[in-house]
Write a protein that holds these residues in place. Structure first.
Motif, PDB file in Angstrom:
ATOM      1  N   ILE A  39      29.887  47.972   7.915  1.00 41.64           N
ATOM      2  CA  ILE A  39      29.941  46.509   8.040  1.00 41.64           C
ATOM      3  C   ILE A  39      31.223  46.035   7.361  1.00 41.64           C
ATOM      4  O   ILE A  39      31.430  46.285   6.168  1.00 41.64           O
ATOM      5  CB  ILE A  39      28.705  45.845   7.405  1.00 41.64           C
ATOM      6  N   SER A  40      32.060  45.337   8.107  1.00 42.60           N
ATOM      7  CA  SER A  40      33.416  45.046   7.631  1.00 42.60           C
ATOM      8  C   SER A  40      33.575  43.699   6.940  1.00 42.60           C
ATOM      9  O   SER A  40      34.570  43.484   6.245  1.00 42.60           O
ATOM     10  CB  SER A  40      34.395  45.119   8.811  1.00 42.60           C
ATOM     11  N   SER A  41      32.634  42.768   7.127  1.00 47.67           N
ATOM     12  CA  SER A  41      32.801  41.441   6.545  1.00 47.67           C
ATOM     13  C   SER A  41      31.451  40.858   6.156  1.00 47.67           C
ATOM     14  O   SER A  41      30.406  41.304   6.633  1.00 47.67           O
ATOM     15  CB  SER A  41      33.501  40.506   7.544  1.00 47.67           C
ATOM     16  N   PHE A  42      31.500  39.836   5.295  1.00 49.59           N
ATOM     17  CA  PHE A  42      30.272  39.168   4.880  1.00 49.59           C
ATOM     18  C   PHE A  42      29.648  38.415   6.054  1.00 49.59           C
ATOM     19  O   PHE A  42      28.425  38.288   6.139  1.00 49.59           O
ATOM     20  CB  PHE A  42      30.544  38.216   3.718  1.00 49.59           C
ATOM     21  N   LYS A  43      30.491  37.938   6.965  1.00 47.71           N
ATOM     22  CA  LYS A  43      29.985  37.268   8.161  1.00 47.71           C
ATOM     23  C   LYS A  43      29.200  38.251   9.027  1.00 47.71           C
ATOM     24  O   LYS A  43      28.134  37.932   9.550  1.00 47.71           O
ATOM     25  CB  LYS A  43      31.147  36.667   8.952  1.00 47.71           C
ATOM     26  N   ALA A  44      29.727  39.472   9.155  1.00 45.62           N
ATOM     27  CA  ALA A  44      29.032  40.504   9.935  1.00 45.62           C
ATOM     28  C   ALA A  44      27.728  40.900   9.270  1.00 45.62           C
ATOM     29  O   ALA A  44      26.721  41.154   9.932  1.00 45.62           O
ATOM     30  CB  ALA A  44      29.934  41.725  10.100  1.00 45.62           C
ATOM     31  N   LEU A  45      27.724  40.937   7.938  1.00 46.54           N
ATOM     32  CA  LEU A  45      26.497  41.256   7.198  1.00 46.54           C
ATOM     33  C   LEU A  45      25.452  40.174   7.426  1.00 46.54           C
ATOM     34  O   LEU A  45      24.261  40.477   7.622  1.00 46.54           O
ATOM     35  CB  LEU A  45      26.808  41.384   5.706  1.00 46.54           C
ATOM     36  N   ALA A  46      25.884  38.917   7.409  1.00 43.14           N
ATOM     37  CA  ALA A  46      24.957  37.811   7.653  1.00 43.14           C
ATOM     38  C   ALA A  46      24.363  37.899   9.047  1.00 43.14           C
ATOM     39  O   ALA A  46      23.163  37.698   9.250  1.00 43.14           O
ATOM     40  CB  ALA A  46      25.685  36.481   7.456  1.00 43.14           C
ATOM     41  N   SER A  47      25.202  38.235  10.027  1.00 41.44           N
ATOM     42  CA  SER A  47      24.738  38.336  11.415  1.00 41.44           C
ATOM     43  C   SER A  47      23.769  39.495  11.597  1.00 41.44           C
ATOM     44  O   SER A  47      22.744  39.371  12.261  1.00 41.44           O
ATOM     45  CB  SER A  47      25.945  38.506  12.344  1.00 41.44           C
TER      46      SER A  47
ATOM     47  N   GLY B 154      20.465  38.610   9.443  1.00 35.95           N
ATOM     48  CA  GLY B 154      19.783  37.333   9.645  1.00 35.95           C
ATOM     49  C   GLY B 154      19.694  36.520   8.369  1.00 35.95           C
ATOM     50  O   GLY B 154      18.836  35.638   8.239  1.00 35.95           O
ATOM     51  N   VAL B 155      20.560  36.823   7.411  1.00 34.96           N
ATOM     52  CA  VAL B 155      20.592  36.132   6.116  1.00 34.96           C
ATOM     53  C   VAL B 155      21.837  35.258   6.071  1.00 34.96           C
ATOM     54  O   VAL B 155      22.909  35.661   6.524  1.00 34.96           O
ATOM     55  CB  VAL B 155      20.616  37.155   4.956  1.00 34.96           C
ATOM     56  N   SER B 156      21.708  34.052   5.546  1.00 32.94           N
ATOM     57  CA  SER B 156      22.846  33.139   5.502  1.00 32.94           C
ATOM     58  C   SER B 156      23.911  33.641   4.533  1.00 32.94           C
ATOM     59  O   SER B 156      23.629  34.378   3.588  1.00 32.94           O
ATOM     60  CB  SER B 156      22.387  31.744   5.070  1.00 32.94           C
ATOM     61  N   GLN B 157      25.167  33.215   4.779  1.00 27.54           N
ATOM     62  CA  GLN B 157      26.262  33.602   3.888  1.00 27.54           C
ATOM     63  C   GLN B 157      26.079  32.986   2.497  1.00 27.54           C
ATOM     64  O   GLN B 157      26.578  33.529   1.511  1.00 27.54           O
ATOM     65  CB  GLN B 157      27.605  33.171   4.496  1.00 27.54           C
TER      66      GLN B 157
ATOM     67  N   GLU C 297      17.588  37.309  -8.718  1.00 25.28           N
ATOM     68  CA  GLU C 297      16.262  36.849  -9.132  1.00 25.28           C
ATOM     69  C   GLU C 297      15.903  35.512  -8.507  1.00 25.28           C
ATOM     70  O   GLU C 297      14.729  35.145  -8.448  1.00 25.28           O
ATOM     71  CB  GLU C 297      16.203  36.737 -10.655  1.00 25.28           C
ATOM     72  N   GLN C 298      16.907  34.767  -8.046  1.00 22.27           N
ATOM     73  CA  GLN C 298      16.663  33.457  -7.455  1.00 22.27           C
ATOM     74  C   GLN C 298      16.494  33.536  -5.940  1.00 22.27           C
ATOM     75  O   GLN C 298      16.284  32.523  -5.281  1.00 22.27           O
ATOM     76  CB  GLN C 298      17.826  32.514  -7.791  1.00 22.27           C
ATOM     77  N   MET C 299      16.591  34.737  -5.377  1.00 20.87           N
ATOM     78  CA  MET C 299      16.500  34.918  -3.932  1.00 20.87           C
ATOM     79  C   MET C 299      15.067  35.258  -3.527  1.00 20.87           C
ATOM     80  O   MET C 299      14.311  35.859  -4.297  1.00 20.87           O
ATOM     81  CB  MET C 299      17.457  36.020  -3.481  1.00 20.87           C
ATOM     82  N   ARG C 300      14.706  34.884  -2.298  1.00 17.27           N
ATOM     83  CA  ARG C 300      13.378  35.196  -1.780  1.00 17.27           C
ATOM     84  C   ARG C 300      13.248  36.699  -1.503  1.00 17.27           C
ATOM     85  O   ARG C 300      14.246  37.368  -1.174  1.00 17.27           O
ATOM     86  CB  ARG C 300      13.123  34.418  -0.482  1.00 17.27           C
ATOM     87  N   VAL C 301      12.032  37.191  -1.618  1.00 23.26           N
ATOM     88  CA  VAL C 301      11.780  38.614  -1.401  1.00 23.26           C
ATOM     89  C   VAL C 301      12.155  39.016   0.024  1.00 23.26           C
ATOM     90  O   VAL C 301      12.758  40.066   0.253  1.00 23.26           O
ATOM     91  CB  VAL C 301      10.301  38.945  -1.674  1.00 23.26           C
ATOM     92  N   GLU C 302      11.822  38.145   1.001  1.00 19.11           N
ATOM     93  CA  GLU C 302      12.133  38.462   2.397  1.00 19.11           C
ATOM     94  C   GLU C 302      13.644  38.624   2.597  1.00 19.11           C
ATOM     95  O   GLU C 302      14.084  39.486   3.347  1.00 19.11           O
ATOM     96  CB  GLU C 302      11.605  37.353   3.320  1.00 19.11           C
ATOM     97  N   THR C 303      14.419  37.784   1.896  1.00 17.67           N
ATOM     98  CA  THR C 303      15.873  37.846   2.024  1.00 17.67           C
ATOM     99  C   THR C 303      16.408  39.161   1.467  1.00 17.67           C
ATOM    100  O   THR C 303      17.240  39.829   2.089  1.00 17.67           O
ATOM    101  CB  THR C 303      16.519  36.666   1.283  1.00 17.67           C
ATOM    102  N   ILE C 304      15.918  39.544   0.298  1.00 12.37           N
ATOM    103  CA  ILE C 304      16.361  40.791  -0.328  1.00 12.37           C
ATOM    104  C   ILE C 304      15.960  41.984   0.522  1.00 12.37           C
ATOM    105  O   ILE C 304      16.722  42.940   0.702  1.00 12.37           O
ATOM    106  CB  ILE C 304      15.767  40.926  -1.742  1.00 12.37           C
ATOM    107  N   LEU C 305      14.769  41.917   1.108  1.00 14.15           N
ATOM    108  CA  LEU C 305      14.278  43.011   1.949  1.00 14.15           C
ATOM    109  C   LEU C 305      15.155  43.177   3.191  1.00 14.15           C
ATOM    110  O   LEU C 305      15.505  44.298   3.570  1.00 14.15           O
ATOM    111  CB  LEU C 305      12.832  42.734   2.360  1.00 14.15           C
TER     112      LEU C 305
END
Length: 215
Positions: A22-30, A33-36, A48-56
């Protein structure tokens, strides 16, 4: 890292991204399915402030265990080891809970799929055993009476986008990608006759049609 400076885990995240191409943060977000915005939180060590679903989601895309992701991006200046261990244990419990929920959803979808399929095949399922019983009692019954029972199956195949390669009995040019010879050898474009039909779904070949050379 001084107390006045904000933690920055960008290099750690980029290292994990490079491992999975994965070459960019935008590609990682895509891909995840996690926002930048949430990815920025990870880079700041605010896991610690992130939702479990997001971390998963991020852990799955980066192909690392969720506890490893937590330990990598947990800000050690604001979280002592006991708190960290407790957080990871909580996340594991949440992860197991999510897995259980996904399994339940999978079973529900399977049951709904089976029910919708049975509804299409209802007339066939109800009438075929009776027809079989009558044929055993009266072997002289014409097999043409069985044809209406096949229509629900044809409707189901149509709904799924499954098509015949060619009707049985049709004479067509031999195509080794779509046809299977029952015997002998044939060259492409040799004339063959379809003995058992095959099926395709879109561009995907499901079953090759079984054919024989035209004498």
């Amino acid at each position: 890292m001084s107390k006045s400076s904000k933690p920055n885990y960008t290099d750690s995240l980029q290292t994990l991204m490079q491992r999975v191409g994965i070459s960019s943060f935008k590609a990682l977000a895509s891909a995840s399915g996690v926002s930048q915005k949430q990815i920025m939180r990870l880079r700041r060590g605010e896991v610690e402030q992130m939702r479990v679903e997001t971390i998963l989601k991020l852990a799955q895309v980066l192909k690392v265990p969720i506890n490893v992701l937590m330990r990598t991006f947990l800000n050690s200046e604001i979280a002592q080891p006991p708190t960290e261990d407790k957080t990871i244990a909580t996340l594991k419990q949440e992860y197991q809970k999510l897995q259980h929920q996904l399994e339940q959803q999978k079973q529900t979808l399977l049951q709904e799929f089976q029910l919708s399929t049975l509804q299409v095949l209802e007339s066939c399922l109800l009438q075929l055993p009776t027809f079989e019983f009558k044929v055993k009692e009266h072997p002289e019954i014409s097999a043409t009476k069985l044809l209406p029972l096949i229509r629900p199956l044809q409707q189901l195949l149509q709904q799924w986008g499954i098509e015949q390669i060619a009707p049985v009995g049709e004479k067509i040019p031999y195509n080794p990608q779509l046809h299977q010879l029952l015997s002998g050898n044939a060259q492409p474009s040799d004339l063959v006759i379809v003995r058992y039909t095959g099926y395709i779904q879109g561009e995907k070949l499901l079953y090759r049609a079984k054919v024989s050379l035209v004498e």
